[in-house]
Design a protein around this motif. Structure first.
Motif, PDB file in Angstrom:
ATOM      1  N   GLY A  29       0.910  -1.116   0.556  1.00  0.00           N
ATOM      2  CA  GLY A  29       0.049  -0.503   0.494  1.00  0.00           C
ATOM      3  C   GLY A  29       1.191   1.051   0.114  1.00  0.00           C
ATOM      4  N   GLU A  30       2.865   1.065  -0.309  1.00  0.00           N
ATOM      5  CA  GLU A  30       2.570   2.340  -0.240  1.00  0.00           C
ATOM      6  C   GLU A  30       3.070   2.935  -1.510  1.00  0.00           C
ATOM      7  N   GLU A  31       3.543   4.046  -2.051  1.00  0.00           N
ATOM      8  CA  GLU A  31       4.156   4.462  -3.815  1.00  0.00           C
ATOM      9  C   GLU A  31       5.955   3.800  -3.236  1.00  0.00           C
ATOM     10  N   LEU A  32       6.200   2.942  -4.502  1.00  0.00           N
ATOM     11  CA  LEU A  32       7.514   2.241  -4.566  1.00  0.00           C
ATOM     12  C   LEU A  32       8.858   3.929  -5.455  1.00  0.00           C
TER      13      LEU A  32
ATOM     14  N   ASP B  55       6.392  -5.491  -9.046  1.00  0.00           N
ATOM     15  CA  ASP B  55       5.230  -5.579  -9.242  1.00  0.00           C
ATOM     16  C   ASP B  55       5.303  -7.373  -9.076  1.00  0.00           C
ATOM     17  N   LEU B  56       4.732  -7.864  -7.932  1.00  0.00           N
ATOM     18  CA  LEU B  56       5.072  -9.189  -7.487  1.00  0.00           C
ATOM     19  C   LEU B  56       4.010  -9.662  -6.901  1.00  0.00           C
ATOM     20  N   ARG B  57       2.621  -8.646  -6.768  1.00  0.00           N
ATOM     21  CA  ARG B  57       1.604  -9.436  -6.152  1.00  0.00           C
ATOM     22  C   ARG B  57       0.918  -9.846  -6.669  1.00  0.00           C
TER      23      ARG B  57
ATOM     24  N   VAL C 183       5.877  -1.114  11.545  1.00  0.00           N
ATOM     25  CA  VAL C 183       4.165  -2.260  10.915  1.00  0.00           C
ATOM     26  C   VAL C 183       5.523  -3.390   9.875  1.00  0.00           C
ATOM     27  N   ASP C 184       5.231  -4.235   9.427  1.00  0.00           N
ATOM     28  CA  ASP C 184       5.126  -4.676   8.400  1.00  0.00           C
ATOM     29  C   ASP C 184       4.286  -5.093   7.823  1.00  0.00           C
ATOM     30  N   ALA C 185       3.483  -4.987   6.380  1.00  0.00           N
ATOM     31  CA  ALA C 185       2.633  -4.894   5.123  1.00  0.00           C
ATOM     32  C   ALA C 185       2.667  -5.816   4.047  1.00  0.00           C
ATOM     33  N   ASN C 186       1.187  -6.333   3.511  1.00  0.00           N
ATOM     34  CA  ASN C 186       1.548  -7.149   2.444  1.00  0.00           C
ATOM     35  C   ASN C 186      -0.309  -7.035   2.344  1.00  0.00           C
ATOM     36  N   LEU C 187       0.142  -7.740   0.630  1.00  0.00           N
ATOM     37  CA  LEU C 187      -1.385  -7.159   0.261  1.00  0.00           C
ATOM     38  C   LEU C 187      -2.719  -8.270   1.007  1.00  0.00           C
ATOM     39  N   LEU C 188      -1.504  -9.844   1.637  1.00  0.00           N
ATOM     40  CA  LEU C 188      -2.484 -10.458   2.838  1.00  0.00           C
ATOM     41  C   LEU C 188      -2.933  -9.670   4.190  1.00  0.00           C
ATOM     42  N   HIS C 189      -2.036  -9.201   4.783  1.00  0.00           N
ATOM     43  CA  HIS C 189      -2.009  -8.823   6.224  1.00  0.00           C
ATOM     44  C   HIS C 189      -1.114  -7.506   6.436  1.00  0.00           C
ATOM     45  N   THR C 190      -1.554  -6.881   7.731  1.00  0.00           N
ATOM     46  CA  THR C 190      -0.114  -5.726   8.610  1.00  0.00           C
ATOM     47  C   THR C 190       0.439  -6.151  10.101  1.00  0.00           C
ATOM     48  N   SER C 191       1.282  -6.361   9.962  1.00  0.00           N
ATOM     49  CA  SER C 191       1.731  -7.109  11.468  1.00  0.00           C
ATOM     50  C   SER C 191       2.476  -4.952  12.415  1.00  0.00           C
TER      51      SER C 191
ATOM     52  N   THR D 119      -7.111  -7.672  -3.003  1.00  0.00           N
ATOM     53  CA  THR D 119      -7.601  -6.520  -2.998  1.00  0.00           C
ATOM     54  C   THR D 119      -9.427  -6.366  -2.598  1.00  0.00           C
ATOM     55  N   GLU D 120     -10.194  -6.924  -3.599  1.00  0.00           N
ATOM     56  CA  GLU D 120     -11.174  -6.485  -3.073  1.00  0.00           C
ATOM     57  C   GLU D 120     -12.234  -7.202  -1.740  1.00  0.00           C
TER      58      GLU D 120
END
Length: 406
Positions: free
Chosen positions: A42-45, A64-66, A180-188, A246-247
């Motif tokens: 969710g961050e601009e790279l 982009d590895l999503r 914080v760690d974040a990806n498409l599956l979660h935030t920690s 994402t949805e």
């Protein structure tokens, strides 16, 4: 370990990995290649690219590895209904093998003889990164600066940054409230204000979900369609794996679904308290279990449930590329051959609940289970012999015990 000549660094563009970048150059006199992965955090790279360019990096990889992340890592894990220690959906754990895979591949492509990561010496990620890298290239050198340098405090890190003209954002001048760690599956979220497990996490810790108490006062219903254990459509519209997650994240955010306050057992031996948010994953897990209920044979399902904790532990501990994880995956994938159909899920104030499921592959027989006339589909007299055979050993045990007591 001999000094590396060229290192591929897993680079976020943040303060810590920027310091690592400069430290590698000054400590080893080596060239640094940066790799930044878009896993849906969710961050601009582009700022990471500009930061690396400003620091003189010549080879910058931003990818982009999503889709690969969800299709090749998240979805296989969800076929297993993998949950660590009964609660955690492994959001951080499952991202590390993909990052490691690309680190090793980029190292090979660029002629680098080492890779580096920013994981600390207290956490699980150092293990995950390094086990994955060694599994893919046994000769690769892995550098973990947090285990080597003497920059052991935030003050010393900031002093190093200023000495080497590394920009420091104003909010980094003080102690960050949590990590914080974040990806498409979660935030920690871990550390600082969360380190006392007796204290309730502040509301501002939650970033991916709205407060379920203040959520919509009416439930929302969605339908998720599966093919061979993987979600392929939402409300009848086919979508790519990353688009589906994402949805689902957006549905989960709105209804406050997927929050977890968890004290886990790290692989390195200590307990750690974390706040996890897995909105789309929580919905996906509920729906996947819902479709398995009518399409998966009981013997297969019970066997699959019995190996799930071992499978989840392997992922948590960093053994994604191990033969035992691959063996279990083959068993799990075999079980999913008929796990196809649609599940209706109700979303309401932090809850995702299956309320309907149907499939052309269904094993559910209304003729057999009905309380009405089953037209001879099931002879209830057959149950008497079934019970007697299963009771035989229990009756013999009871008879022996009575005889010995007498």
């Amino acid at each position: 370990m001999s000094a590396p000549k060229k290192v591929v660094l897993a680079y976020s563009g943040g303060l810590d990995t920027s310091i690592i970048l400069k430290w590698l150059e000054t400590e080893y006199g080596c060239e640094v290649v940066t790799f930044t992965a878009d896993l849906g955090q969710g961050e601009e790279l582009e700022p990471a690219r500009k930061k690396a360019e400003m620091m003189g990096v010549k080879e910058i990889h931003i990818e982009d590895l999503r889709e690969e992340f969800v299709s090749d890592f998240v979805f296989p894990m969800f076929r297993a209904n993998a949950v660590y220690e009964g609660l955690y959906l492994l959001g951080t754990s499952i991202a590390r093998p993909l990052i490691s895979k690309r680190l090793v591949e980029i190292a090979e492509a660029t002629g680098a003889d080492a890779v580096a990561h920013g994981a600390t010496g207290k956490g699980n990620d150092q293990v995950r990164f390094e086990l994955a890298c060694y599994a893919l290239n046994p000769d690769i050198k892995v550098i973990a600066p947090w285990r080597e340098w003497d920059l052991t405090s935030r003050t010393r890190l900031l002093e190093f940054a200023e000495a080497h003209q590394i920009p420091v954002a104003k909010d980094k001048r003080g102690e960050a409230p949590f990590s914080v760690d974040a990806n498409l599956l979660h935030t920690s979220s871990e550390g600082k204000v969360l380190e006392d497990p007796a204290e309730m996490a502040p509301d501002y810790v939650y970033q991916r979900t709205d407060d379920p108490v203040g959520g919509p006062d009416q439930p929302e219903y969605i339908e998720i369609t599966f093919e061979k254990g993987d979600a392929v459509a939402i409300n009848g519209t086919a979508k790519s794996p990353a688009t589906i997650l994402t949805e689902l994240n957006e549905y989960g955010r709105k209804h406050g679904i997927g929050r977890l306050d968890f004290v886990e057992n790290r692989f390195v031996g200590m307990k750690s308290r974390g706040i996890y948010e897995t909105p789309g994953g929580t919905i996906l897990l509920e729906a996947h279990r819902g479709i398995e209920q009518i399409t998966l044979d009981s013997g297969a399902g019970h066997l699959k449930d019995s190996i799930m904790p071992r499978y989840a532990e392997l992922i948590y501990n960093g053994f994604w590329f191990s033969p035992e994880r691959e063996m279990l995956q083959a068993l799990i994938d075999k079980s999913q051959e008929h796990v196809s159909g649609t599940v209706r899920v109700m979303l309401f104030k932090g809850m995702a609940r299956t309320v309907g499921r149907w499939s052309d592959h269904s094993l559910y027989s209304e003729a057999h289970v009905t309380f009405e006339d089953d037209a001879g589909a099931y002879d209830q007299k057959d149950a008497a012999g079934f019970i007697q055979l299963n009771a035989l050993r229990l009756k013999l045990l009871a008879a022996r015990d009575r005889r010995l007591k007498g």
